[in-house]
Scaffold this motif. Structure first.
Motif, PDB file in Angstrom:
ATOM      1  N   PRO A   1       0.796  -1.234   0.000  1.00  0.00           N
ATOM      2  CA  PRO A   1       0.000   0.000   0.000  1.00  0.00           C
ATOM      3  C   PRO A   1       0.829   1.285   0.000  1.00  0.00           C
ATOM      4  CG  PRO A   1      -0.880  -1.572   1.592  1.00  0.00           C
ATOM      5  CD  PRO A   1       0.454  -2.089   1.153  1.00  0.00           C
ATOM      6  N   LEU A   2       2.112   1.197   0.328  1.00  0.00           N
ATOM      7  CA  LEU A   2       2.943   2.389   0.354  1.00  0.00           C
ATOM      8  C   LEU A   2       3.494   2.755  -1.022  1.00  0.00           C
ATOM      9  CD1 LEU A   2       2.827   1.445   3.383  1.00  0.00           C
ATOM     10  CD2 LEU A   2       4.967   2.668   3.676  1.00  0.00           C
ATOM     11  N   GLY A   3       3.232   1.922  -2.011  1.00  0.00           N
ATOM     12  CA  GLY A   3       3.591   2.263  -3.376  1.00  0.00           C
ATOM     13  C   GLY A   3       4.994   1.908  -3.800  1.00  0.00           C
ATOM     14  N   PHE A   4       5.737   1.161  -2.991  1.00  0.00           N
ATOM     15  CA  PHE A   4       7.084   0.760  -3.385  1.00  0.00           C
ATOM     16  C   PHE A   4       7.036  -0.139  -4.616  1.00  0.00           C
ATOM     17  CE2 PHE A   4       7.693   1.292   1.304  1.00  0.00           C
ATOM     18  CZ  PHE A   4       8.616   2.330   1.245  1.00  0.00           C
ATOM     19  N   GLN A   5       8.105  -0.106  -5.401  1.00  0.00           N
ATOM     20  CA  GLN A   5       8.270  -1.063  -6.488  1.00  0.00           C
ATOM     21  C   GLN A   5       8.779  -2.366  -5.873  1.00  0.00           C
ATOM     22  OE1 GLN A   5      10.529   0.397  -9.911  1.00  0.00           O
ATOM     23  NE2 GLN A   5      10.185   2.506  -9.238  1.00  0.00           N
ATOM     24  N   LEU A   6       7.946  -3.381  -5.857  1.00  0.00           N
ATOM     25  CA  LEU A   6       8.251  -4.610  -5.127  1.00  0.00           C
ATOM     26  C   LEU A   6       8.721  -5.721  -6.055  1.00  0.00           C
ATOM     27  CD1 LEU A   6       5.203  -4.701  -2.672  1.00  0.00           C
ATOM     28  CD2 LEU A   6       7.508  -3.803  -2.235  1.00  0.00           C
ATOM     29  N   SER A   7       9.617  -6.551  -5.507  1.00  0.00           N
ATOM     30  CA  SER A   7      10.050  -7.760  -6.202  1.00  0.00           C
ATOM     31  C   SER A   7      10.399  -8.803  -5.155  1.00  0.00           C
ATOM     32  CB  SER A   7      11.268  -7.485  -7.097  1.00  0.00           C
ATOM     33  OG  SER A   7      12.382  -7.083  -6.312  1.00  0.00           O
ATOM     34  N   GLY A   8      10.576 -10.038  -5.615  1.00  0.00           N
ATOM     35  CA  GLY A   8      10.941 -11.110  -4.704  1.00  0.00           C
ATOM     36  C   GLY A   8      11.896 -12.077  -5.370  1.00  0.00           C
TER      37      GLY A   8
ATOM     38  N   PRO B   1       2.785  -9.114  -5.376  1.00  0.00           N
ATOM     39  CA  PRO B   1       1.770  -8.114  -5.712  1.00  0.00           C
ATOM     40  C   PRO B   1       2.365  -6.919  -6.455  1.00  0.00           C
ATOM     41  CG  PRO B   1       1.594  -8.792  -3.405  1.00  0.00           C
ATOM     42  CD  PRO B   1       2.868  -9.368  -3.929  1.00  0.00           C
ATOM     43  N   GLY B   2       1.940  -6.741  -7.679  1.00  0.00           N
ATOM     44  CA  GLY B   2       2.394  -5.600  -8.455  1.00  0.00           C
ATOM     45  C   GLY B   2       3.847  -5.646  -8.874  1.00  0.00           C
ATOM     46  N   GLY B   3       4.493  -6.796  -8.724  1.00  0.00           N
ATOM     47  CA  GLY B   3       5.915  -6.870  -9.045  1.00  0.00           C
ATOM     48  C   GLY B   3       6.304  -8.208  -9.627  1.00  0.00           C
ATOM     49  N   ARG B   4       7.593  -8.466  -9.654  1.00  0.00           N
ATOM     50  CA  ARG B   4       8.126  -9.655 -10.306  1.00  0.00           C
ATOM     51  C   ARG B   4       8.780 -10.578  -9.294  1.00  0.00           C
ATOM     52  NH1 ARG B   4      13.066  -9.827 -14.819  1.00  0.00           N
ATOM     53  NH2 ARG B   4      13.409 -12.088 -14.709  1.00  0.00           N
ATOM     54  N   CYS B   5       8.655 -11.869  -9.523  1.00  0.00           N
ATOM     55  CA  CYS B   5       9.369 -12.873  -8.744  1.00  0.00           C
ATOM     56  C   CYS B   5      10.535 -13.403  -9.571  1.00  0.00           C
ATOM     57  CB  CYS B   5       8.438 -14.025  -8.358  1.00  0.00           C
ATOM     58  SG  CYS B   5       9.259 -15.337  -7.417  1.00  0.00           S
TER      59      CYS B   5
END
Length: 308
Positions: free
Chosen positions: A153-160, A169-173
């Motif tokens: 919810p904080l809008g970070f560009q997420l990956s794992g 969520p909203g990013g790439r694994c």
């Protein structure tokens, strides 16, 4: 049926009371008062005695009284005994809170501002939007996914990065050793939440830290053995890593001479990011009692081949 408690004596009464309320069919015994070893079907332990399986011939489940299971000798565990992690939503939530705090501390330059305060310096720094900060999580189990959910919810560009493909969520694994360098290269802040296995021991070392962008931040809430501490110290002193939040160390408590105590770009906490919550842990035990009666797989059972 009997469950033998072999963990922190200070918490024994809390476990006894909770199990008595939620699983009254289980007789609670506390080590070393094990009674008849043949009656012990379940063991709740942080680090059981060597060759404990030989003492309890009817042992069915070993419950780990902690988030990790690297302290257990899986090879020495009898084939018919299941090892189960007492991870529940409350424990995952507490860990996610800590990761959120640590990410925000690095994202908003809090370590630098702490040093400014100590030195009497008033020095505002440019603010980076959350949407411009790339945060990567290593290890996408229950805890890692909970952390991503809290960060989203904080809008970070997420990956794992994970051994197998998982949803981010909203990013790439990124998957497996072949994509580790690519994953690290796009992490402004990297969070280690991996289980400790022979493959992941020392994974945070000079080579992997060098793959991070210049000045990136590191958060370690996995195990101290994931990190080669001298390599991180060198990276911090050279500015290649801009700051680190460390909740785990190779030696705990940290020795008085450990340089991380007073390092201006390190925030050190005493292994408190998360812990097994007694009521949640008992809920896992109760669920598994029902699953055992119904012949279903146990909840949170450790894969011996993977080590987690």
């Amino acid at each position: 049926m009997c469950i033998l408690y072999m963990a922190d004596p200070a918490d024994a009464q809390k476990w006894r009371d909770c199990l008595s309320s939620m699983a009254p069919e289980l007789e609670f015994r506390e080590w070393p008062d094990a009674g008849n070893p043949a009656e012990v079907r379940y063991l709740l332990a942080w680090e059981p005695l060597p060759k404990f399986a030989d003492q309890f011939c009817n042992l069915r489940v070993l419950y780990a009284a902690g988030a990790g299971v690297d302290q257990f000798d899986l090879a020495g565990l009898a084939a018919g005994v299941s090892l189960v992690r007492l991870v529940d939503d409350s424990m995952a939530g507490i860990m996610a809170e800590y990761v959120l705090f640590a990410v925000l501390a690095l994202h908003r330059d809090i370590l630098a501002y702490q040093q400014d305060q100590r030195e009497g310096r008033w020095q505002p720094r440019p603010i980076v939007l959350g949407s411009q900060r790339r945060v990567g999580v290593m290890g996408l189990g229950n805890l890692g996914r909970a952390a991503l959910g809290r960060l989203q919810p904080l809008g970070f560009q997420l990956s794992g990065w994970n051994r197998s493909l998982k949803d981010v969520p909203g990013g790439r694994c990124y998957v497996g050793p072949g994509q580790l360098d690519e994953f690290l290269a796009q992490c402004d802040i990297v969070v280690n939440m991996l289980p400790l296995t022979p493959e992941t021991k020392g994974i945070l070392n000079a080579a992997t830290l060098a793959r991070l962008p210049q000045g990136a931040g590191l958060i370690n809430v996995g195990r101290g053995a994931h990190l080669v501490e001298q390599d991180l110290l060198a990276a911090l002193n050279e500015g290649r890593v801009g700051g680190a939040v460390l909740d785990v160390l190779a030696q705990e408590p940290a020795s008085p001479g450990n340089p991380f105590w007073k390092h201006p770009r390190v925030l050190l906490t005493p292994h408190i990011a998360s812990d097994v919550q007694i009521e949640g842990g008992v809920a896992v035990i109760v669920e598994n009692l029902q699953r055992e009666r119904e012949g279903r797989p146990f909840l949170n059972e450790v894969d011996r081949f993977k080590g987690y």
